[in-house]
Design a protein around this motif. Sequence first.
Motif, PDB file in Angstrom:
ATOM      1  N   VAL A  71       0.836  -1.210   0.000  1.00 26.37           N
ATOM      2  CA  VAL A  71       0.000   0.000   0.000  1.00 26.37           C
ATOM      3  C   VAL A  71       0.866   1.253   0.000  1.00 26.37           C
ATOM      4  O   VAL A  71       0.609   2.216  -0.728  1.00 26.37           O
ATOM      5  N   ASP A  72       1.930   1.247   0.803  1.00 30.57           N
ATOM      6  CA  ASP A  72       2.808   2.414   0.898  1.00 30.57           C
ATOM      7  C   ASP A  72       3.568   2.640  -0.411  1.00 30.57           C
ATOM      8  O   ASP A  72       3.807   3.787  -0.810  1.00 30.57           O
ATOM      9  N   THR A  73       3.947   1.559  -1.087  1.00 27.33           N
ATOM     10  CA  THR A  73       4.743   1.657  -2.318  1.00 27.33           C
ATOM     11  C   THR A  73       3.894   2.033  -3.524  1.00 27.33           C
ATOM     12  O   THR A  73       4.279   2.891  -4.336  1.00 27.33           O
ATOM     13  N   THR A  74       2.739   1.380  -3.649  1.00 26.11           N
ATOM     14  CA  THR A  74       1.897   1.585  -4.829  1.00 26.11           C
ATOM     15  C   THR A  74       0.863   2.690  -4.647  1.00 26.11           C
ATOM     16  O   THR A  74       0.270   3.151  -5.626  1.00 26.11           O
ATOM     17  N   HIS A  75       0.609   3.073  -3.383  1.00 24.14           N
ATOM     18  CA  HIS A  75      -0.436   4.052  -3.053  1.00 24.14           C
ATOM     19  C   HIS A  75      -1.816   3.572  -3.518  1.00 24.14           C
ATOM     20  O   HIS A  75      -2.713   4.377  -3.789  1.00 24.14           O
ATOM     21  N   ASN A  76      -1.959   2.253  -3.606  1.00 29.54           N
ATOM     22  CA  ASN A  76      -3.223   1.633  -4.017  1.00 29.54           C
ATOM     23  C   ASN A  76      -3.820   0.927  -2.804  1.00 29.54           C
ATOM     24  O   ASN A  76      -3.292  -0.098  -2.350  1.00 29.54           O
ATOM     25  N   VAL A  77      -4.916   1.461  -2.271  1.00 27.55           N
ATOM     26  CA  VAL A  77      -5.496   0.911  -1.046  1.00 27.55           C
ATOM     27  C   VAL A  77      -6.206  -0.423  -1.292  1.00 27.55           C
ATOM     28  O   VAL A  77      -6.662  -1.059  -0.346  1.00 27.55           O
TER      29      VAL A  77
END
Length: 494
Positions: free
Chosen positions: A421-427
Amino acid sequence: MSTRTISTNQQTHTTATAKPGELTVDDITVIDSKLLKRAVGAAALGNAMEWFDFGVYSYLAVIIGKVFFPDASATAQLIASFGTFAAAFLVRPIGGLVFGPLGDRFGRQKILALTMIMMSVGTFCIGLIPDYGSIGIMAPVLLLIARLVQGFSTGGEYGGAATFIAEYSTDKRRGFMGSFLEFGTLGGYLLGATLVTVMIATIPAQAMLDWGWRVPFFLAAPLGLFGLYIRLKLEETPAFKEHMDKQEALEHSKPRLSLWQMLNKYKKQMLKCIGLVLIFNVSNYMLTSYMPSYLTGVLGLSELTGLLLVMVVMFVMMPLTLMWGHWTDRIGRRPVIGLGAVGLIVLAVPCFMLIGSGNMWAVFAGLVVLGFLHTCFSGTMPATLPALFVTDIRYSALAIGFNLSVSLFGGTTPLVTAWLVDTTHNVMMPAYYMMGAGVIGLITVLTLRETARKPLSGSSPAVASRAEAHRLIDKLRRQHGRKQQQQTPQTVSG
């Protein structure tokens, strides 16, 4: 037909090498109901103790990050806290390698008592560690050591507890009895989570940071002593006694398989175990360990709201786990596990969309659906996994397979998903992760043979009374007679 008699707590059963049509009542294990209840309670209590710690640690992850990693950013603190949590899972296979063979050699009861002691000590010691401000880098180092002790002991806990209940249960109710193991898991987790939530709601934030976070870990000592007392009062399982008596009756005991021989001989069963544990534990740790932090850190809900939501879902899951355990004894293990796997594949994304909506009722609905799907696994796995292996290697194989899968895929779930989540910013990354686990679980369940209402491999049939034993004998004789008739060659005139 030659038979031998095994006595256990005023009950007698006999091991025989008889064909199904030749079995007698003395060839069937009659399970003492009082012993069974005590065995289930003691095994479930140990699992509750283990998950009390997990619940406490997960719900205190943010505070633990501040105590032991104060110089890092909020996100880095959370990842470091979960990293320490995940580190314990790296040594779980080592614990399985040590405790599993010991359990197969010296008995399930003795090793389960030992793992209880180590778990309690490791948890208690976390509460004693000074913070980073007092001893610097040694604080997180000591935290890591305590977590490694916990992980090592836990390596022998689940495999032994599941084996213990499975070997004590009757064939007809093994699913229901086994589901109490996961009922204990949820109960322990809920107890730890409830305690932390009440403390966060009633104790000032600075006091929680200074000393309040230690209190739940100190409770491990009395809980552990109580669990140890109960486990020391137990007798060994009938199936293990039967196996040991077989060994003693032989002039030359069958040589024990080395680790590599066992892995090679039972590699198909081990792969099935790993696949089943993967889907079981990815859904488990996603919901219990990662979700509180996801709701708070990613979706922006208040800490108390996130904790309460997951707690209510845990409470709903407890009776559902027992329900599935009961129904698997009627409809089989494979349909229920398959339902959960398909559910994750189809519903993971919609559930996380509901959770991400911000509407409290939608968030709760998404969590409940995920909880319902998880109970398809929690209600079935304690009976399904031990049935994969024969008695003489059951503890070893289950401990190794279970902990290897948990270490690689289960305990790392909070850390990996937080990083994704932190790397891709995809929740939605947690949903995709669960879908992948669902695919692997579905493939695995399609390779399983149904084991509901059947004896464990290498063990005699197990029933609740001699009257049930008589009925089983009659049934087996009828089935054997029909089979013999079908196999009798018919005379062809011409």
